[in-house]
Design a protein around this motif. Structure first.
Motif, short mmCIF file in Angstrom:
data_model
loop_
_atom_site.label_atom_id
_atom_site.label_comp_id
_atom_site.label_asym_id
_atom_site.label_seq_id
_atom_site.Cartn_x
_atom_site.Cartn_y
_atom_site.Cartn_z
N ALA A 94 0.86 -1.19 0.00
CA ALA A 94 0.00 0.00 0.00
C ALA A 94 0.90 1.23 0.00
CB ALA A 94 -0.93 0.01 1.21
N LEU A 95 0.80 2.03 -1.04
CA LEU A 95 1.58 3.26 -1.17
C LEU A 95 0.62 4.45 -1.18
CD1 LEU A 95 4.23 4.82 -1.70
CD2 LEU A 95 3.86 4.41 -4.14
N PHE A 96 0.77 5.34 -0.19
CA PHE A 96 -0.10 6.52 -0.09
C PHE A 96 0.68 7.74 -0.57
CE2 PHE A 96 -1.66 3.50 3.00
CZ PHE A 96 -3.03 3.56 2.84
N CYS A 97 0.10 8.45 -1.52
CA CYS A 97 0.70 9.69 -2.02
C CYS A 97 -0.29 10.81 -1.75
CB CYS A 97 1.00 9.56 -3.52
SG CYS A 97 2.00 10.90 -4.18
N ILE A 98 -0.04 11.56 -0.68
CA ILE A 98 -0.98 12.58 -0.21
C ILE A 98 -0.46 13.95 -0.61
CG2 ILE A 98 -2.18 13.52 1.79
CD1 ILE A 98 -1.67 10.87 3.21
N VAL A 99 -1.26 14.70 -1.34
CA VAL A 99 -0.89 16.04 -1.77
C VAL A 99 -1.96 17.02 -1.31
CG1 VAL A 99 0.38 15.20 -3.78
CG2 VAL A 99 -2.04 15.75 -4.01
N SER A 100 -1.58 18.28 -1.25
CA SER A 100 -2.52 19.32 -0.83
C SER A 100 -3.57 19.53 -1.91
CB SER A 100 -1.76 20.63 -0.57
OG SER A 100 -2.67 21.69 -0.31
N ASP A 101 -4.81 19.72 -1.50
CA ASP A 101 -5.88 19.97 -2.46
C ASP A 101 -6.09 21.46 -2.71
OD1 ASP A 101 -6.82 20.56 0.02
OD2 ASP A 101 -8.68 19.41 -0.12
N THR A 102 -5.28 22.30 -2.08
CA THR A 102 -5.38 23.74 -2.29
C THR A 102 -4.09 24.35 -2.81
OG1 THR A 102 -4.81 24.12 0.04
CG2 THR A 102 -7.16 24.03 -0.53
N ASP A 103 -2.94 23.83 -2.38
CA ASP A 103 -1.64 24.36 -2.80
C ASP A 103 -1.00 23.37 -3.78
OD1 ASP A 103 0.76 25.59 -3.13
OD2 ASP A 103 1.40 25.47 -1.04
N THR A 137 -3.57 -1.80 -8.19
CA THR A 137 -4.72 -0.91 -8.38
C THR A 137 -4.36 0.48 -7.91
OG1 THR A 137 -6.27 -2.74 -8.01
CG2 THR A 137 -7.13 -0.51 -7.79
N CYS A 138 -4.55 1.47 -8.76
CA CYS A 138 -4.25 2.87 -8.44
C CYS A 138 -5.56 3.59 -8.18
CB CYS A 138 -3.50 3.54 -9.59
SG CYS A 138 -1.95 2.73 -10.05
N LEU A 139 -5.77 4.02 -6.94
CA LEU A 139 -6.97 4.78 -6.57
C LEU A 139 -6.62 6.26 -6.65
CD1 LEU A 139 -8.12 2.67 -3.47
CD2 LEU A 139 -8.82 2.43 -5.86
N LEU A 140 -6.96 6.89 -7.76
CA LEU A 140 -6.56 8.27 -8.04
C LEU A 140 -7.70 9.21 -7.69
CD1 LEU A 140 -4.81 7.58 -11.47
CD2 LEU A 140 -3.78 7.61 -9.20
N ASP A 141 -7.83 9.50 -6.40
CA ASP A 141 -8.89 10.40 -5.93
C ASP A 141 -8.50 11.85 -6.26
OD1 ASP A 141 -11.21 11.27 -4.81
OD2 ASP A 141 -10.54 11.06 -2.74
N GLU A 142 -9.52 12.69 -6.52
CA GLU A 142 -9.30 14.09 -6.91
C GLU A 142 -8.27 14.14 -8.06
OE1 GLU A 142 -11.12 16.40 -6.02
OE2 GLU A 142 -12.09 15.67 -4.20
N PHE A 143 -8.53 13.34 -9.07
CA PHE A 143 -7.59 13.16 -10.17
C PHE A 143 -7.31 14.46 -10.91
CE2 PHE A 143 -6.81 11.94 -14.66
CZ PHE A 143 -5.63 11.22 -14.47
N ALA A 144 -8.29 15.35 -10.97
CA ALA A 144 -8.14 16.59 -11.74
C ALA A 144 -7.32 17.65 -11.01
CB ALA A 144 -9.51 17.16 -12.10
N HIS A 166 -8.33 3.71 -11.05
CA HIS A 166 -9.67 4.18 -10.71
C HIS A 166 -9.60 5.70 -10.59
CE1 HIS A 166 -10.88 0.06 -8.77
NE2 HIS A 166 -10.24 -0.06 -9.91
N ILE A 167 -10.16 6.38 -11.58
CA ILE A 167 -10.09 7.84 -11.65
C ILE A 167 -11.34 8.43 -11.00
CG2 ILE A 167 -9.97 9.81 -13.21
CD1 ILE A 167 -8.65 7.95 -15.25
N VAL A 168 -11.14 9.32 -10.05
CA VAL A 168 -12.26 9.95 -9.34
C VAL A 168 -12.20 11.46 -9.59
CG1 VAL A 168 -13.41 10.28 -7.13
CG2 VAL A 168 -12.16 8.16 -7.57
N VAL A 169 -13.25 12.01 -10.19
CA VAL A 169 -13.33 13.45 -10.45
C VAL A 169 -14.71 13.95 -10.03
CG1 VAL A 169 -11.66 13.48 -12.34
CG2 VAL A 169 -14.06 13.04 -12.83
N GLN A 170 -14.77 15.23 -9.72
CA GLN A 170 -16.06 15.82 -9.36
C GLN A 170 -16.94 15.98 -10.59
OE1 GLN A 170 -17.04 16.44 -6.30
NE2 GLN A 170 -15.10 15.94 -5.29
N THR A 171 -16.35 16.49 -11.68
CA THR A 171 -17.07 16.67 -12.94
C THR A 171 -16.13 16.36 -14.09
OG1 THR A 171 -16.46 19.03 -13.13
CG2 THR A 171 -18.51 18.51 -11.96
#
Length: 321
Positions: A94-103, A137-144, A166-171
């Motif tokens: 399990a590899l977690f890559c956590i990035v800021s959603d604002t910066d 399996t790559c869980l790419l949340d907030e992909f955009a 698995h690509i997750v986008v709002q729109t």
């Protein structure tokens, strides 16, 4: 990366002295004596063809682009390899890559991780006969929120390597804003599309068109009254969107639409995560289950009350050294 920065810092250029040689010039001169046809030597000679003022401008541009790597923490992060990306496809990892959603300042680091991971795993799969031993399996949340270079090509080839994304986008408009014309390619390579709800107009229109139409019976009656009364009945069969954009916009929050390749889309209930047997181990169920990254990275050992351990006393004699 640290070596590259040191080379840039040592690349002094003097506009008034074309024959001046800095430390990097001397290093490449020594390399040329050993291997005149070395790729690095041939490329460096092309750079040295520039005049002093042009060469200084090139170095300034490189320094500006490499500025984030002058930050101490970033340089320390790049000094060694601790991720072992080549082992992800060999064992459960399990590899977690956590990035800021604002910066988005340091998003390029995660993009480098993704690019190297896909390249390493694809090469590993080819060495293993075309597929990895363990499916990745790559869980790419907030992909955009960040752009993975060349992803429109990667998504079309990783499936056969036992890699899924698995690509997750709002729109979908977010995806088009980041990947431009390649957004359609990325969507087209997804064999499964799950719509959880939303009200962005372009997304609703595309989902509605994908769902197709249903056949409805239209029954009209007419009654005309005048000097002579007449009545009429009309039957018609028409096509109507299975779900129009306004119906999709007000879809029940507990519902979702799943589209599988080769199967007609269907409406389903969203899964209640609280009913999962492992929900009790999540932080949502109990705050004690929250993962503390700082404590995990701490090198200080904290033995438990009932834990048995050995204590060794070591006497280091420094006089004999």
């Amino acid at each position: 990366m640290t070596t590259l920065l040191e080379m840039l810092n040592a690349s002094e250029v003097r506009e008034d002295d074309e024959n001046f040689k800095n430390a990097v010039d001397l290093m490449f001169d020594a390399l040329e004596k050993r291997d005149p046809q070395h790729f690095a030597v041939r490329q460096y000679k092309k750079y040295k063809m520039a005049a002093g003022k042009t060469a200084k401008s090139i170095l300034i541009s490189c320094g500006a682009r490499m500025a984030p790597f002058d930050i101490r923490e970033v340089r320390e992060l790049m000094e060694g390899d601790e991720l072992e990306l080549e082992k992800i496809g060999d064992r459960k990892t399990a590899l977690f890559c956590i990035v800021s959603d604002t910066d988005m300042t340091f998003n390029f680091i995660s993009a480098m991780v993704y690019t190297q991971m896909f390249n390493v795993l694809c090469d590993k799969a080819l060495e293993n006969g075309g597929a990895l031993k363990t499916h990745v399996t790559c869980l790419l949340d907030e992909f955009a929120n960040q752009k993975i270079p060349n992803f429109q090509h990667l998504i079309s080839v990783i499936r056969s390597r036992e890699i899924s994304a698995h690509i997750v986008v709002q729109t979908q408009s977010q995806l088009k804003a980041v990947y431009k014309d390649h957004a359609e390619t990325i969507i087209g390579n997804c064999s499964c599309v799950l719509f959880l709800g939303g009200k962005e107009r372009s997304t609703l229109k595309e989902i509605s068109e994908t769902l197709g139409k249903e056949t409805i019976d239209l029954f009209n009656t007419s009654d005309t009254r005048g000097s002579q009364r007449s009545m009429g009945v009309n039957y018609q069969k028409l096509g109507k969107e299975l779900m129009s954009t306004d119906e999709l916009a007000v879809m029940d929050g507990g519902k979702c639409i799943l589209q599988l390749r080769g199967v007609r889309p269907f409406l389903s209930d969203k899964y209640d995560i609280t009913k999962h047997p492992n929900f009790q181990y999540t932080a949502d169920a109990d705050d004690k289950n929250a993962f503390d990254i700082e404590a995990f990275l701490s090198t200080r050992l904290k033995p438990k009350p009932n834990e048995v351990y050995d204590v060794f006393e070591v006497d280091v004699d420094t006089e004999g050294e």
